[in-house]
Write a protein that holds these residues in place. Structure first.
Motif, PDB file in Angstrom:
ATOM      1  N   VAL B 156     -16.252   8.793  -6.856  1.00 27.74           N
ATOM      2  CA  VAL B 156     -16.136   7.417  -7.354  1.00 27.74           C
ATOM      3  C   VAL B 156     -14.663   7.035  -7.498  1.00 27.74           C
ATOM      4  O   VAL B 156     -14.223   5.961  -7.072  1.00 27.74           O
ATOM      5  CB  VAL B 156     -16.878   7.251  -8.694  1.00 27.74           C
ATOM      6  N   ALA B 157     -13.873   7.947  -8.056  1.00 29.71           N
ATOM      7  CA  ALA B 157     -12.453   7.663  -8.260  1.00 29.71           C
ATOM      8  C   ALA B 157     -11.735   7.405  -6.940  1.00 29.71           C
ATOM      9  O   ALA B 157     -10.738   6.680  -6.902  1.00 29.71           O
ATOM     10  CB  ALA B 157     -11.784   8.817  -9.010  1.00 29.71           C
ATOM     11  N   THR B 158     -12.241   7.995  -5.850  1.00 31.58           N
ATOM     12  CA  THR B 158     -11.590   7.827  -4.551  1.00 31.58           C
ATOM     13  C   THR B 158     -12.386   6.946  -3.606  1.00 31.58           C
ATOM     14  O   THR B 158     -12.005   6.788  -2.452  1.00 31.58           O
ATOM     15  CB  THR B 158     -11.389   9.201  -3.876  1.00 31.58           C
ATOM     16  N   SER B 210      -9.653   3.841  -7.882  1.00 29.10           N
ATOM     17  CA  SER B 210      -8.383   3.743  -8.615  1.00 29.10           C
ATOM     18  C   SER B 210      -7.717   5.121  -8.773  1.00 29.10           C
ATOM     19  O   SER B 210      -6.659   5.232  -9.388  1.00 29.10           O
ATOM     20  CB  SER B 210      -8.584   3.079  -9.972  1.00 29.10           C
ATOM     21  N   GLU B 211      -8.341   6.146  -8.232  1.00 27.23           N
ATOM     22  CA  GLU B 211      -7.727   7.485  -8.113  1.00 27.23           C
ATOM     23  C   GLU B 211      -7.212   8.044  -9.438  1.00 27.23           C
ATOM     24  O   GLU B 211      -6.139   8.650  -9.491  1.00 27.23           O
ATOM     25  CB  GLU B 211      -6.601   7.472  -7.051  1.00 27.23           C
ATOM     26  N   HIS B 423      -9.323   8.229   2.536  1.00 27.08           N
ATOM     27  CA  HIS B 423      -8.693   9.311   1.784  1.00 27.08           C
ATOM     28  C   HIS B 423      -7.952   8.857   0.532  1.00 27.08           C
ATOM     29  O   HIS B 423      -7.778   9.649  -0.390  1.00 27.08           O
ATOM     30  CB  HIS B 423      -7.734  10.100   2.689  1.00 27.08           C
ATOM     31  N   GLY B 424      -7.522   7.591   0.509  1.00 26.92           N
ATOM     32  CA  GLY B 424      -6.766   7.107  -0.639  1.00 26.92           C
ATOM     33  C   GLY B 424      -5.262   7.235  -0.410  1.00 26.92           C
ATOM     34  O   GLY B 424      -4.809   7.695   0.647  1.00 26.92           O
ATOM     35  N   ILE B 425      -4.507   6.842  -1.431  1.00 29.11           N
ATOM     36  CA  ILE B 425      -3.049   6.890  -1.364  1.00 29.11           C
ATOM     37  C   ILE B 425      -2.531   8.207  -1.954  1.00 29.11           C
ATOM     38  O   ILE B 425      -1.678   8.858  -1.365  1.00 29.11           O
ATOM     39  CB  ILE B 425      -2.443   5.681  -2.114  1.00 29.11           C
ATOM     40  N   GLY B 426      -3.088   8.572  -3.091  1.00 30.73           N
ATOM     41  CA  GLY B 426      -2.685   9.831  -3.726  1.00 30.73           C
ATOM     42  C   GLY B 426      -1.185   9.900  -3.931  1.00 30.73           C
ATOM     43  O   GLY B 426      -0.538   8.905  -4.294  1.00 30.73           O
ATOM     44  N   GLY B 461       2.526   8.901 -10.834  1.00 27.42           N
ATOM     45  CA  GLY B 461       3.015   9.181  -9.487  1.00 27.42           C
ATOM     46  C   GLY B 461       1.956   9.024  -8.404  1.00 27.42           C
ATOM     47  O   GLY B 461       2.265   9.132  -7.216  1.00 27.42           O
ATOM     48  N   VAL B 462       0.692   8.777  -8.787  1.00 30.06           N
ATOM     49  CA  VAL B 462      -0.357   8.552  -7.800  1.00 30.06           C
ATOM     50  C   VAL B 462      -0.508   7.050  -7.569  1.00 30.06           C
ATOM     51  O   VAL B 462      -0.389   6.263  -8.515  1.00 30.06           O
ATOM     52  CB  VAL B 462      -1.682   9.197  -8.256  1.00 30.06           C
TER      53      VAL B 462
END
Lengths: 467, 467
Positions: B156-158, B210-211, B423-426, B461-462
């Motif tokens: 869910v977070a990703t 929102s990672e 994959h997201g930004i991370g 930092g993410v």
């Protein structure tokens, strides 16, 4: 916001906005303003300093900047078909506002066949969107009665629902991306139609259902779905809400292309039949009725018949139609509820969702609550049972007496339901928002509002009584 | 955040957190911490002061409050299957953090049959969720290779995607509501399963993708769908990406239950065949290949055959299977790409979405860009063509040389695509975020972050290099 401005504020703002949109699109004359100042139920509204009709996203941004600079709020309005006063000015004496009408944002790009998507200006009507999708051999899956007037911008801002949510979701599920003007006049634009895009917060989705308080939607990128030309509608008599829900549970698992499962009751049917002079839909009476519809590329009726046969649903409890006229005649029993109720008087309308497992409990309890708090009134329930969404209509108490409204909403909250399923909070339900939202949620919502609109320019008084 | 703390800060925090979760669940020993400090690709990671494994939402809230009080950041971690370093600490020398592992939040409520929904703790694995849904005669429609380890909280977070997005959407579309702990330790909880709930901002949806930077998801309410037991898979040879997309366009409109349309190319097939010693899937070679899958309550193969016949897709270009083993053998040509590529060396992996109408243009352009910026490298493309999502794999340049990565992402941005599809930004892609997001969007995103996490406690930092 600052205190109400003097006439020179209005004159100055009108001059400034005339520079932006041209004189034909700044309406100061009270008669011209009037249709924008009251909602169609005539229950909500108030004075606007003026009405402005920008013709482009850049003009919307300029209007917002000018209003922010003048300390004047901006009420965005689409087709003005809302039911909770979210698209009209507050009652007299509140902070000064203008109405920003999106009716001129009517750009509609050609359907993108490769992606099965379309980009539409906020002012495009739902009916026009349907027609454009159909012309491309596709469909836009959200539908509602106000389709000729409701605009896609307003429908996104209010996360409109309708009868096909169980298959396709509400507006939220159709929004691939949005373009919007924020309170500082900056423009967000996510219109390139990316189905997968995990690059930080999904601001388009944040705008869905925000009722014009976080940004003014100027255009949207919407998904389209395959047209489902073959259809079957069944009207089914059942003995209780619990029986209706059990039936939905099986249909959901076993029938292809289930799009709608609508519930109504014997009291509503009697009213509709009397009002519309309709024959009885089934050879005998039942306590409750379900209208179900399935759509497919191939005829879905066989799959439906099979399941009904397995469930031993008696023939006397089943009316089915696959042709257009027959389907419409079955839907009429459900769809004519609204007009039949209105013919009795001005109803108190509540639009609530319950957890599906508590819908039957709610149906019994709400009858008791209404009998107690509005004795002698007429209660008619109907709604989208597949989504746990019931419309509660009470005719009897005067419109300004909200005792029964509050009692019903408190019951909903006690059963972990939502006090507004489809209609939104608007101005009508701000005082009850805390029934559906915890203190932590309200704090987070206010923080988001303050972050994106610190001066409270956008739709002041909507969702939150005060920011 | 404050400067790096002395050892006594760690000791004090460890003591405080031991009070919250018990000594067994505060890991300070470097060997015990190690598996939580590096992601599975071994590309990202760094030291955590400690690892904490809370066993309840209340414990998560206490942990967050304690860390906020100590000026220590909190990195939430699920199954640690991410690909962009979003769930592991930053490299050494950055602000001090702990890892909050959700692996003990494994509560899984019985499936709510009436609503076709389930409530799962953040630490429930995708495989366990699949099994629970299947046991209730339903299905959870998101699937991905890391199913045994990936947790629903992390997914869910990703906003995890996978191969069925074209029919069912990504995780976002499955989330009916979420429970989460915010940076101030307050708890949002929307778990009552309301499909329609227009009562202000949808904070659950804001958390999706929102990672871990806005809140720590502790539980989710997910929709389930009808199981689709009858399935057909076809592997189709085509002459170009454009031909593949044209085929998808028709299939999307004409075939019932289309769930996947995956694209790969001759160079990938050659690699997979060599690596896996597989026979050729078709009697002759093609430039590109599509794997399509349809699922239904009834056998969907007839509908697929009809459309393929109408389109004159030759027999030599078609391999079809309806039985489980046959379907798996066709999928293998697509699924084994990842391992076959890894066998060549450490690939530069980019995961991008293009507007569907520009996917063919991108395919040609990316080959030129890679040839120019990484001459002599091996490029393998494959992906979810139905969603415009391609995985770009380049083997050759050393891992730390990101010249080719940047060139590909700049090409994507120039074509209005997304630099991260699934994959997201991370931490891996923060420097390229502005390629996919305008200044106005970045400002709005930062405002939301600052509103909900003003001290930058959650996953510093993410997404944003600096808040």
């Amino acid at each position: 916001m600052s205190s109400p401005p003097a006439a020179d504020v209005t004159a100055g703002l009108a001059a400034r906005l005339t520079d932006v949109v041209g004189p034909a699109h700044v309406l100061v004359d009270p008669e011209l303003r009037a249709p924008f100042e009251t909602d169609w139920t005539r229950r909500f509204g108030g004075p606007a300093l003026l009405v402005v009709r920008p013709g482009s996203t850049a003009e919307v941004a300029d209007v917002v900047r000018a209003c922010a600079g003048a300390g004047v709020g901006v009420v965005a309005q689409g087709g003005n078909t809302g039911l909770v006063g979210g698209g009209v000015p507050p009652s007299p004496g509140r902070s000064p506002v203008i109405v920003l009408s999106t009716v001129r944002l009517t750009g509609l790009e050609p359907v993108d066949n490769a992606a099965a998507q379309v980009t539409a200006g906020a002012g495009v009507s739902l009916a026009r969107l349907h027609a454009a999708a159909a012309a491309a051999g596709l469909a836009f899956p959200v539908d509602l009665a106000a389709r000729d007037t409701a605009t896609v911008g307003g429908m996104v801002a209010t996360n409109a629902g309708g009868v096909h949510v169980m298959r396709y979701g509400s507006m939220r599920a159709q929004v691939v991306g949005a373009e919007a003007v924020l309170a500082d006049g900056s423009v967000l634009s996510r219109l390139s139609g990316l189905v997968k895009d995990n690059t930080g917060y999904d601001l388009s989705q944040l705008l869905v259902g925000s009722e014009g308080t976080l940004g003014i939607v100027t255009a949207v990128r919407l998904r389209l779905v395959a047209a489902q030309p073959e259809r079957v509608v069944a009207l089914l008599g059942v003995d209780s809400t619990a029986a209706a829900l059990a039936l939905i549970d099986v249909l959901r698992r076993r029938v292809e292309g289930l799009e709608a499962a609508e519930l109504f009751f014997d009291e509503g049917l009697a009213l509709v039949r009397e009002h519309g002079r309709l024959a009885a839909p089934l050879p005998r009476a039942f306590r409750a009725y379900l209208v179900v519809e399935c759509g497919g590329l191939a005829d879905p009726s066989e799959s439906l018949f099979e399941v009904l046969a397995e469930l031993d649903v008696p023939e006397a409890a089943t009316a089915v139609a696959t042709d257009r006229a027959g389907r419409a005649s079955l839907w009429a029993y459900r769809e004519r509820h609204t007009e039949a109720i209105s013919a009795l008087g001005v109803p108190h309308k509540l639009d609530v969702t319950l957890p599906q497992a508590r819908l039957a409990e709610f149906e019994a309890a709400v009858r008791a609550v209404v009998a107690e708090t509005a004795p002698g009134s007429t209660l008619v329930l109907f709604g989208h049972a597949g989504d746990g969404n019931l419309h509660v209509n009470v005719v009897g108490p005067p419109p300004e007496d909200e005792t029964v409204d509050e009692a019903v909403l408190r019951l909903v909250a006690a059963l972990s339901g939502s006090i507004s399923a489809e209609h939104g909070i608007g101005r009508a339900k701000t005082r009850w928002l805390e029934l559906s939202r915890t203190a932590a949620e309200l704090t987070a919502m206010r923080a988001v509002k303050a972050a994106l609109d610190p001066a409270g320019v956008l739709n002041p008084g909507v969702i939150f009584e005060r920011v």
